[in-house]
Design an enzyme around this catalytic site. Structure first.
Site, PDB file in Angstrom:
ATOM      1  CE1 TYR A 148     -35.501 -79.953  48.832  1.00 19.19           C
ATOM      2  CE2 TYR A 148     -34.901 -78.510  47.022  1.00 19.19           C
ATOM      3  CZ  TYR A 148     -35.486 -79.895  47.508  1.00 19.19           C
ATOM      4  OH  TYR A 148     -35.845 -80.719  46.563  1.00 19.19           O
ATOM      5  CE1 TYR A 172     -28.933 -68.293  42.700  1.00 14.99           C
ATOM      6  CE2 TYR A 172     -30.285 -69.061  40.715  1.00 14.99           C
ATOM      7  CZ  TYR A 172     -29.409 -69.215  41.958  1.00 14.99           C
ATOM      8  OH  TYR A 172     -29.219 -70.438  42.387  1.00 14.99           O
ATOM      9  CE  LYS A 224     -25.776 -69.169  43.529  1.00 16.72           C
ATOM     10  NZ  LYS A 224     -25.299 -69.837  44.883  1.00 16.72           N
ATOM     11  CG  HIS A 259     -38.538 -73.165  44.461  1.00 20.55           C
ATOM     12  ND1 HIS A 259     -38.134 -72.713  45.631  1.00 20.55           N
ATOM     13  CD2 HIS A 259     -37.722 -72.763  43.386  1.00 20.55           C
ATOM     14  CE1 HIS A 259     -36.995 -72.050  45.521  1.00 20.55           C
ATOM     15  NE2 HIS A 259     -36.725 -71.763  44.066  1.00 20.55           N
ATOM     16  NE  ARG A 279     -36.977 -73.226  34.619  1.00 28.72           N
ATOM     17  CZ  ARG A 279     -37.464 -72.580  33.347  1.00 28.72           C
ATOM     18  NH1 ARG A 279     -37.429 -73.110  32.143  1.00 28.72           N
ATOM     19  NH2 ARG A 279     -37.505 -71.159  33.435  1.00 28.72           N
TER      20      ARG A 279
HETATM   21  N1  UDP Z   1     -43.817 -71.384  38.044  1.00 33.08           N
HETATM   22  C1  UDP Z   1     -44.990 -71.205  37.950  1.00 33.08           C
HETATM   23  N2  UDP Z   1     -45.972 -70.914  39.050  1.00 33.08           N
HETATM   24  C2  UDP Z   1     -45.479 -70.993  40.233  1.00 33.08           C
HETATM   25  C3  UDP Z   1     -44.134 -71.108  40.511  1.00 33.08           C
HETATM   26  C4  UDP Z   1     -43.350 -71.262  39.184  1.00 33.08           C
HETATM   27  O1  UDP Z   1     -45.552 -71.001  36.874  1.00 33.08           O
HETATM   28  O2  UDP Z   1     -46.245 -70.593  41.202  1.00 33.08           O
HETATM   29  C5  UDP Z   1     -42.748 -71.852  36.911  1.00 33.08           C
HETATM   30  C6  UDP Z   1     -41.589 -70.730  36.865  1.00 33.08           C
HETATM   31  O3  UDP Z   1     -42.124 -69.382  36.224  1.00 33.08           O
HETATM   32  C7  UDP Z   1     -40.752 -71.792  35.974  1.00 33.08           C
HETATM   33  C8  UDP Z   1     -41.159 -73.145  36.673  1.00 33.08           C
HETATM   34  O4  UDP Z   1     -42.201 -72.971  37.381  1.00 33.08           O
HETATM   35  O5  UDP Z   1     -40.959 -71.461  34.743  1.00 33.08           O
HETATM   36  C9  UDP Z   1     -40.112 -73.570  37.695  1.00 33.08           C
HETATM   37  O6  UDP Z   1     -39.788 -72.448  38.547  1.00 33.08           O
HETATM   38  P1  UDP Z   1     -39.206 -72.719  39.968  1.00 33.08           P
HETATM   39  O7  UDP Z   1     -39.136 -71.254  40.787  1.00 33.08           O
HETATM   40  O8  UDP Z   1     -39.587 -73.853  40.551  1.00 33.08           O
HETATM   41  O9  UDP Z   1     -37.696 -73.035  39.624  1.00 33.08           O
HETATM   42  P2  UDP Z   1     -36.738 -72.088  38.617  1.00 33.08           P
HETATM   43  O10 UDP Z   1     -36.859 -72.521  37.074  1.00 33.08           O
HETATM   44  O11 UDP Z   1     -37.126 -70.597  38.842  1.00 33.08           O
HETATM   45  O12 UDP Z   1     -35.442 -72.569  39.394  1.00 33.08           O
END
Ligand code: UDP
Length: 329
Positions: free
Chosen positions: A11, A141, A145, A189, A221
């Site tokens: 991506y 993860y 990194k 995501h 976020r």
């Molecule tokens: N999230 C959620 N439901 C989903 C996918 C993600 O509530 O089906 C939440 C996740 O727990 C986090 C935020 O959305 O708090 C962003 O998650 P994502 O996986 O997009 O990115 P990350 O923060 O892990 O990089």
């Protein structure tokens, strides 16, 4: 100038490759297509299918090409998965980077950009989070990194390899021209999942926890457009010509709760997007907002798609034209 982009079919990598090819770089993409898509790679880049865990394949790649620099994206990238399968992160991400860095050192490559993460900051003392913040990885993860960031510290000291660690907050959105975008199977995501609900591909979404210490209880976020991220990579790559290593946090400095993201997507798509709260996802910090002042001041980086509306709108355009990702065509 020939550059190697590992994970260039993924991506973020594919958006960076697109930009670098358009800026005149000679780009070689090395990707195992574990999560990437060959169709995502710009046609003027050379695509080599291969795995960084396959050391002979990595050595062959470096025997065949002289790279001026490397942009390293190829890795496992899911916080949640890393809490269930930590070895994919603590072993594979580390070994992959090590094979790459060993070959790079052998060929005296002097510029290296690392795709790093906000998951380094599980317990920030100050929000927005600056690049000086204490590092507390939030998951295997983030730890993987951090390991590569430390590895680069030694590559610089021993081999004079200048590096830049770009700690992304939440990469999202799609190319405004609509030819590349986000396509993960399965998708984990937030924004693509929300848009899959809007497309009728999922009945609803689950919000992972609504009992966080945030105003509406859902995680906050900092969403950053993938094009703005791509631009930051090119700026950073050019800046490394001075031989000085750097670390930057990359976000818009604005936080949105999951509920706010869903509401914005409802406004854009006109779909009700049903959402119910479920348990927390392990490894998620409550609030992640970037302070990107350092890259703004030092490299003049400015986001072009800095508001969430533009981010979700470009993602929605991509999802509508590619409801099944690259397989849609
Ligand atoms: N999230 C959620 N439901 C989903 C996918 C993600 O509530 O089906 C939440 C996740 O727990 C986090 C935020 O959305 O708090 C962003 O998650 P994502 O996986 O997009 O990115 P990350 O923060 O892990 O990089």
């Amino acid at each position: 100038m020939k550059v190697l982009v590992t994970g260039g079919a993924g991506y973020i990598g594919s958006h960076v490759v697109d930009l670098m090819v358009n800026r005149g770089y000679d780009v070689v993409v090395f990707d195992n297509l574990y999560t990437g898509h060959a169709e995502a790679v710009h046609k003027d880049a050379l695509f080599v299918k291969g795995d960084l865990l396959d050391k002979p394949a990595v050595d062959k790649l470096f025997d065949e090409h002289d790279f001026s620099g490397i942009l390293h994206f190829a890795s496992h990238t899911l916080v949640g998965e890393s809490m269930q399968l930590p070895w994919l992160y603590l072993r594979d991400n580390a070994v992959a980077a090590s094979n790459l860095l060993e070959a790079a050192a052998r060929k005296s490559v002097k510029r290296f950009i690392l795709s790093s993460t906000a998951n380094l900051f599980d317990a920030p003392e100050v929000i927005p989070i600056t690049a000086e913040e204490r590092i507390v990885p939030g998951s295997p993860y983030g730890e993987s990194k951090f390991f590569v960031e430390r590895y680069l510290h030694w590559m610089e000291r021993i081999y004079g390899m200048a590096y830049c660690c770009l700690r992304y907050f939440n990469a999202s959105g799609a190319h405004p021209l609509g030819h590349i975008g986000e396509d993960h199977t399965p998708e984990y995501h937030l924004i693509p999942i929300i848009l899959q609900v809007a497309l009728g591909q999922r009945e609803k979404l689950t919000i992972f926890g609504d009992d966080y210490p945030t105003p509406d209880g859902t995680c906050i976020r900092d969403y950053i457009h993938v094009i703005d991220l791509a631009e930051a990579h090119v700026l950073a790559f050019e800046a490394l010509a001075d031989g000085k290593s750097r670390k930057y946090n990359l976000g818009n400095g604005k936080g949105y709760s999951i509920q706010q993201v869903i509401q914005m997507a409802r406004d854009i798509t006109g779909h009700s997007i049903p959402a119910t709260a479920g348990p927390r996802r392990a490894g998620d910090p409550a609030t992640l907002i970037a302070d990107s002042t350092r890259i703004q001041k030092e490299l003049g980086w400015q986001p072009e798609f800095g508001d969430l509306h533009q981010i979700i709108q470009t993602a929605w355009n991509w999802h509508q034209s590619h409801p099944h990702g690259y397989a849609s065509k």
